[in-house]
Write a protein that holds these residues in place. Sequence first.
Motif, PDB file in Angstrom:
ATOM      1  N   LEU A 181      39.586  38.838 -68.088  1.00 21.78           N
ATOM      2  CA  LEU A 181      40.020  38.449 -66.749  1.00 21.78           C
ATOM      3  C   LEU A 181      39.941  36.932 -66.581  1.00 21.78           C
ATOM      4  O   LEU A 181      40.841  36.315 -65.993  1.00 21.78           O
ATOM      5  CB  LEU A 181      39.150  39.141 -65.701  1.00 21.78           C
ATOM      6  CG  LEU A 181      39.432  38.785 -64.233  1.00 21.78           C
ATOM      7  CD1 LEU A 181      40.868  39.112 -63.859  1.00 21.78           C
ATOM      8  CD2 LEU A 181      38.454  39.507 -63.318  1.00 21.78           C
ATOM      9  N   LEU A 185      43.061  34.476 -65.677  1.00 18.22           N
ATOM     10  CA  LEU A 185      43.041  33.675 -64.451  1.00 18.22           C
ATOM     11  C   LEU A 185      43.255  32.190 -64.736  1.00 18.22           C
ATOM     12  O   LEU A 185      44.034  31.518 -64.050  1.00 18.22           O
ATOM     13  CB  LEU A 185      41.719  33.879 -63.715  1.00 18.22           C
ATOM     14  CG  LEU A 185      41.613  35.148 -62.875  1.00 18.22           C
ATOM     15  CD1 LEU A 185      40.164  35.407 -62.478  1.00 18.22           C
ATOM     16  CD2 LEU A 185      42.496  35.047 -61.632  1.00 18.22           C
ATOM     17  N   GLU A 188      47.001  31.692 -66.096  1.00 16.65           N
ATOM     18  CA  GLU A 188      48.069  31.971 -65.125  1.00 16.65           C
ATOM     19  C   GLU A 188      47.993  31.063 -63.898  1.00 16.65           C
ATOM     20  O   GLU A 188      49.014  30.535 -63.445  1.00 16.65           O
ATOM     21  CB  GLU A 188      47.995  33.436 -64.680  1.00 16.65           C
ATOM     22  CG  GLU A 188      48.261  34.436 -65.791  1.00 16.65           C
ATOM     23  CD  GLU A 188      49.742  34.707 -66.023  1.00 16.65           C
ATOM     24  OE1 GLU A 188      50.539  33.751 -65.958  1.00 16.65           O
ATOM     25  OE2 GLU A 188      50.090  35.870 -66.272  1.00 16.65           O
ATOM     26  N   THR A 189      46.797  30.883 -63.334  1.00 15.34           N
ATOM     27  CA  THR A 189      46.677  30.107 -62.092  1.00 15.34           C
ATOM     28  C   THR A 189      46.419  28.635 -62.349  1.00 15.34           C
ATOM     29  O   THR A 189      46.534  27.821 -61.435  1.00 15.34           O
ATOM     30  CB  THR A 189      45.533  30.642 -61.222  1.00 15.34           C
ATOM     31  OG1 THR A 189      44.269  30.327 -61.825  1.00 15.34           O
ATOM     32  CG2 THR A 189      45.644  32.150 -61.032  1.00 15.34           C
ATOM     33  N   VAL A 196      36.555  29.222 -62.416  1.00 12.30           N
ATOM     34  CA  VAL A 196      36.762  30.657 -62.579  1.00 12.30           C
ATOM     35  C   VAL A 196      35.459  31.364 -62.923  1.00 12.30           C
ATOM     36  O   VAL A 196      35.111  32.384 -62.313  1.00 12.30           O
ATOM     37  CB  VAL A 196      37.835  30.933 -63.647  1.00 12.30           C
ATOM     38  CG1 VAL A 196      37.884  32.427 -63.995  1.00 12.30           C
ATOM     39  CG2 VAL A 196      39.203  30.477 -63.143  1.00 12.30           C
ATOM     40  N   TRP A 225      35.639  37.073 -55.048  1.00  7.89           N
ATOM     41  CA  TRP A 225      36.701  37.983 -54.625  1.00  7.89           C
ATOM     42  C   TRP A 225      37.152  37.676 -53.207  1.00  7.89           C
ATOM     43  O   TRP A 225      38.305  37.922 -52.838  1.00  7.89           O
ATOM     44  CB  TRP A 225      36.213  39.437 -54.727  1.00  7.89           C
ATOM     45  CG  TRP A 225      36.106  39.932 -56.137  1.00  7.89           C
ATOM     46  CD1 TRP A 225      34.957  40.144 -56.843  1.00  7.89           C
ATOM     47  CD2 TRP A 225      37.191  40.256 -57.015  1.00  7.89           C
ATOM     48  NE1 TRP A 225      35.250  40.591 -58.119  1.00  7.89           N
ATOM     49  CE2 TRP A 225      36.610  40.679 -58.249  1.00  7.89           C
ATOM     50  CE3 TRP A 225      38.573  40.250 -56.888  1.00  7.89           C
ATOM     51  CZ2 TRP A 225      37.381  41.074 -59.331  1.00  7.89           C
ATOM     52  CZ3 TRP A 225      39.344  40.657 -57.976  1.00  7.89           C
ATOM     53  CH2 TRP A 225      38.754  41.054 -59.173  1.00  7.89           C
ATOM     54  N   ILE A 228      40.348  35.800 -52.557  1.00 10.10           N
ATOM     55  CA  ILE A 228      41.623  36.478 -52.799  1.00 10.10           C
ATOM     56  C   ILE A 228      41.871  37.424 -51.630  1.00 10.10           C
ATOM     57  O   ILE A 228      41.068  38.321 -51.373  1.00 10.10           O
ATOM     58  CB  ILE A 228      41.594  37.264 -54.128  1.00 10.10           C
ATOM     59  CG1 ILE A 228      41.255  36.323 -55.297  1.00 10.10           C
ATOM     60  CG2 ILE A 228      42.925  37.960 -54.373  1.00 10.10           C
ATOM     61  CD1 ILE A 228      41.004  37.040 -56.605  1.00 10.10           C
ATOM     62  N   LEU A 234      45.532  33.990 -53.925  1.00  6.30           N
ATOM     63  CA  LEU A 234      44.291  33.267 -54.199  1.00  6.30           C
ATOM     64  C   LEU A 234      44.337  31.910 -53.507  1.00  6.30           C
ATOM     65  O   LEU A 234      45.299  31.160 -53.680  1.00  6.30           O
ATOM     66  CB  LEU A 234      44.118  33.103 -55.713  1.00  6.30           C
ATOM     67  CG  LEU A 234      42.858  32.411 -56.242  1.00  6.30           C
ATOM     68  CD1 LEU A 234      42.554  32.894 -57.655  1.00  6.30           C
ATOM     69  CD2 LEU A 234      43.001  30.890 -56.262  1.00  6.30           C
ATOM     70  N   LEU A 253      48.853  36.016 -56.933  1.00 10.36           N
ATOM     71  CA  LEU A 253      48.479  36.730 -58.158  1.00 10.36           C
ATOM     72  C   LEU A 253      49.473  37.824 -58.518  1.00 10.36           C
ATOM     73  O   LEU A 253      49.533  38.249 -59.678  1.00 10.36           O
ATOM     74  CB  LEU A 253      47.076  37.318 -58.012  1.00 10.36           C
ATOM     75  CG  LEU A 253      45.945  36.298 -57.827  1.00 10.36           C
ATOM     76  CD1 LEU A 253      44.588  37.003 -57.791  1.00 10.36           C
ATOM     77  CD2 LEU A 253      45.953  35.245 -58.930  1.00 10.36           C
ATOM     78  N   VAL A 259      47.111  38.554 -65.001  1.00  8.13           N
ATOM     79  CA  VAL A 259      46.038  38.814 -64.045  1.00  8.13           C
ATOM     80  C   VAL A 259      46.196  40.209 -63.454  1.00  8.13           C
ATOM     81  O   VAL A 259      45.218  40.957 -63.329  1.00  8.13           O
ATOM     82  CB  VAL A 259      46.031  37.760 -62.920  1.00  8.13           C
ATOM     83  CG1 VAL A 259      44.979  38.118 -61.872  1.00  8.13           C
ATOM     84  CG2 VAL A 259      45.752  36.375 -63.492  1.00  8.13           C
TER      85      VAL A 259
END
Length: 369
Positions: A181, A185, A188-189, A196, A225, A228, A234, A253, A259
Amino acid sequence: MKRENLRHLLDRPEELVNRCHYLEGQLEALIQEQSGSEIATFDGTLGSLLKKYQTDPDSPYFSLRPKSRKPYDSYIRKLIRHVGGQRLNEITGIDLKKWHNTWSANGQKLAASKMSRAVIDAAVSYGIMTRLPECLELREVLKAASRRLPLPKRREVVITAEQVVALRAAAHAAGRPSSALAYALVYETTLRLWDVIGQWVPIDSPGISDVQNARTGNKWFGLRWEDIDGNLVLRYVPSKTSMKTGLSVTYPLTQAPMVMEELANWPEERRTGPVVVYEMNGRPYLSEVFSSMWCRDRKAAGMPDHIWARDLRASGISEARAAGVATDDAAKVAGHASTKTTSAVYDRAALEAAERFAEARTSKRNKAE
């Protein structure tokens, strides 16, 4: 501090180095704690200036985040041992050039020399702020000499989407969906890795956290969390910008396929508190533990040793730029106040840029014909 047997890491050199760095940091923190909080006295030497910079509560040193102080502490200790006895008003550009050769191992470790000079420069700037007359002249000497010294090359490593898939698969095979994960994250982000997985800082550091470790006396800050929303958007203020520009980053996301694939492993009832939690103890990762897990996953994925976990962020930005994303958009997503940082440090899509450049020229020639 008790002794620790590291024999079990002899066949895993990178993990051994990471553990040694961690233990060295713990020792430095203990030494600093036992030395008391009395402000060092300046006696005209570089060593005394460094100590004063490190102990004066009004020093910019205490504005550094705990994660940033660790390398400063390490370099200050090394600098005091190497050149601490040098008087500020006697340091010349020739001295700095000689020191550079030592710090960089004759050009093999340019980043180490750059960091050594940065620490000295920070201490000298502090000295100017406190009106130490020797510091003003020394700063000019340092500036003039540094302009003639080589800088480390920017990293050109780019991790591909296929390699991220392989890394995630390796983490799952090892029973660590948390690592998978985290990789997804960051890639991708393009959030920073330490945002993270979060950072553990001394309990007396600024800020309130409900995640604490009574045994180590640390508390944790990082991606939760709660950052998000119900639409899987996010929104997060990175640690690097929280005390400066305050810029936040936003990312949908639902538009991050990797993700979304990983979120399938995290049912709604588990989506509370820190996003990335180590399966072994139910707490956020220590940075050195995450580094060790990264080394294992990288090896299992068949990737070379020179690839770092933090290359994931730059690679995500480079993938976007290679796909034609404007630098302004990339900067906003990355949380950069200036597009110069995005293009100079994080955009590694040089080949794709050259291909677009060449294609445009060829297209113009064809139209002319």
